[in-house]
Design an enzyme around this catalytic site. Structure first.
Site, PDB file in Angstrom:
ATOM      1  N   ASN A   6     -31.800 -19.065 -22.901  1.00 41.83           N
ATOM      2  CA  ASN A   6     -30.420 -18.607 -23.103  1.00 41.83           C
ATOM      3  C   ASN A   6     -30.264 -18.299 -24.590  1.00 41.83           C
ATOM      4  OD1 ASN A   6     -27.699 -18.169 -23.266  1.00 41.83           O
ATOM      5  ND2 ASN A   6     -27.108 -20.301 -22.852  1.00 41.83           N
ATOM      6  N   LYS A   8     -27.871 -16.834 -26.047  1.00 43.05           N
ATOM      7  CA  LYS A   8     -26.479 -16.848 -26.536  1.00 43.05           C
ATOM      8  C   LYS A   8     -26.253 -15.600 -27.386  1.00 43.05           C
ATOM      9  CE  LYS A   8     -26.757 -21.781 -26.129  1.00 43.05           C
ATOM     10  NZ  LYS A   8     -26.231 -23.082 -26.450  1.00 43.05           N
ATOM     11  N   HIS A  93     -21.183 -21.283 -18.220  1.00 45.63           N
ATOM     12  CA  HIS A  93     -21.773 -22.035 -19.331  1.00 45.63           C
ATOM     13  C   HIS A  93     -20.635 -22.747 -20.062  1.00 45.63           C
ATOM     14  CE1 HIS A  93     -23.658 -23.025 -23.132  1.00 45.63           C
ATOM     15  NE2 HIS A  93     -24.805 -22.964 -22.488  1.00 45.63           N
ATOM     16  N   GLU A  95     -19.945 -23.081 -23.032  1.00 47.72           N
ATOM     17  CA  GLU A  95     -19.338 -22.312 -24.131  1.00 47.72           C
ATOM     18  C   GLU A  95     -18.338 -21.294 -23.593  1.00 47.72           C
ATOM     19  OE1 GLU A  95     -23.085 -21.271 -25.916  1.00 47.72           O
ATOM     20  OE2 GLU A  95     -23.363 -23.376 -26.445  1.00 47.72           O
ATOM     21  N   GLU A 162     -26.063 -29.331 -17.668  1.00 49.94           N
ATOM     22  CA  GLU A 162     -26.150 -29.328 -19.127  1.00 49.94           C
ATOM     23  C   GLU A 162     -25.084 -30.243 -19.720  1.00 49.94           C
ATOM     24  OE1 GLU A 162     -28.114 -25.530 -20.740  1.00 49.94           O
ATOM     25  OE2 GLU A 162     -26.022 -25.058 -20.407  1.00 49.94           O
ATOM     26  N   GLY A 168     -27.471 -27.871 -28.160  1.00 51.70           N
ATOM     27  CA  GLY A 168     -27.544 -27.446 -29.555  1.00 51.70           C
ATOM     28  C   GLY A 168     -27.443 -28.594 -30.550  1.00 51.70           C
ATOM     29  N   SER A 200     -31.002 -29.113 -25.567  1.00 52.80           N
ATOM     30  CA  SER A 200     -32.026 -29.511 -26.543  1.00 52.80           C
ATOM     31  C   SER A 200     -33.431 -29.681 -25.952  1.00 52.80           C
ATOM     32  CB  SER A 200     -31.600 -30.775 -27.296  1.00 52.80           C
ATOM     33  OG  SER A 200     -30.416 -30.529 -28.030  1.00 52.80           O
TER      34      SER A 200
HETATM   35  P1  PGA Z   1     -29.953 -25.715 -26.442  1.00 50.78           P
HETATM   36  O1  PGA Z   1     -28.925 -24.869 -25.530  1.00 50.78           O
HETATM   37  O2  PGA Z   1     -31.280 -25.704 -25.748  1.00 50.78           O
HETATM   38  O3  PGA Z   1     -29.996 -24.978 -27.760  1.00 50.78           O
HETATM   39  O4  PGA Z   1     -29.400 -27.101 -26.558  1.00 50.78           O
HETATM   40  C1  PGA Z   1     -28.949 -24.977 -24.138  1.00 50.78           C
HETATM   41  C2  PGA Z   1     -27.883 -24.145 -23.503  1.00 50.78           C
HETATM   42  O5  PGA Z   1     -26.748 -24.107 -24.006  1.00 50.78           O
HETATM   43  O6  PGA Z   1     -28.104 -23.494 -22.461  1.00 50.78           O
END
Ligand code: PGA
Length: 238
Positions: A6, A8, A93, A95, A162, A168, A200
């Site tokens: 992903n 983003k 997601h 976000e 998640e 992140g 992560s």
């Molecule tokens: P990350 O993001 O691996 O950077 O923690 C995962 C995600 O938001 O899908």
């Protein structure tokens, strides 16, 4: 095992091209090390999805409109994604839920549209740090799956668990925590559901996470941005 990067809101068109060139070079030599049942894709921003068309990397979109076509300035429809050959679409997601106020109902409508058009939705669920700390993870996740997965054919979707506190932050859920919640999701959905863990994930922790029986794949942000790291994830995910 389905491993999806992903990206983003990262990478310009030229950076995307560079990633694909680097990936293709490495893929030639590393392909034999990737497990036969490992599927993968990269979730790139809409404007760069076309770049994957002639590559070995299946494309994933990070969102889609819940409407089919028309006066929705700034949105992207499922038929546009389908025409580009996109295989997966991430929906809900955290976000998008947080910054764009997406509801479970919208997530559910989007997932239906995606399935109707022959693509696979990756439906994201997960609790906040507060919810985790006050012990309501399962309650929150159960509410999200009940509403987001309403009337969906569970054989045609992926669910990504998640925990928001792990996204992140470099703070990965322990394999035990990730497994416990993924198992709980399976118990409340279907035995054959494909369940990803995200938050992560990196080349150092993917092997242990992927040995958990209820984790069938990963949604990976930061560690999917470099071709060699992404390939490492593909060779280590079993
Ligand atoms: P990350 O993001 O691996 O950077 O923690 C995962 C995600 O938001 O899908």
């Amino acid at each position: 095992m389905v491993i999806i990067g992903n990206w983003k809101m990262n990478k310009t068109a030229s950076e995307t091209k560079e990633f694909i060139t680097d990936f293709e070079k490495l893929y030639k030599t590393e392909k034999s090390k990737i497990g036969k049942d490992v599927k993968f894709a990269i979730g790139a921003p809409f404007v760069n999805l076309f770049a994957f068309q002639k590559s070995s990397i299946p494309a994933c979109a990070q969102n889609v409109s819940e409407f089919s076509a028309g006066a929705y300035t700034g949105d992207t429809s499922i038929s546009m994604l389908q025409d580009l050959g996109v295989k997966y679409v991430i929906v809900g997601h955290s976000e998008r839920r947080q910054y764009h106020y997406e509801t479970d109902e919208q997530v559910n409508n989007k997932a239906k549209k995606i399935i109707e058009n022959g693509l696979t939705p990756v439906v994201c669920v997960g609790e906040t740090l507060d919810e985790y700390e006050n012990g309501s993870t399962k309650e929150v996740v159960l509410d999200q799956i009940k509403a987001s997965l309403r009337d969906l054919d569970l054989e045609k979707i992926i669910v990504a668990y998640e925990p928001i506190w792990a996204i992140g932050t470099g703070k990965v859920a322990t394999p035990e925590i990730a497994e416990e919640v993924c198992k709980f999701i399976r118990q409340n959905t279907s035995r054959d559901l494909v369940i990803q863990y995200g938050g992560s994930v990196n080349p150092n922790n993917i092997a242990e996470l992927s040995s958990q029986p209820n984790i069938n794949g990963f949604l990976v942000g930061g560690a999917s941005l470099k071709a060699n790291d992404f390939l490492k994830l593909l060779t280590l995910g079993k």
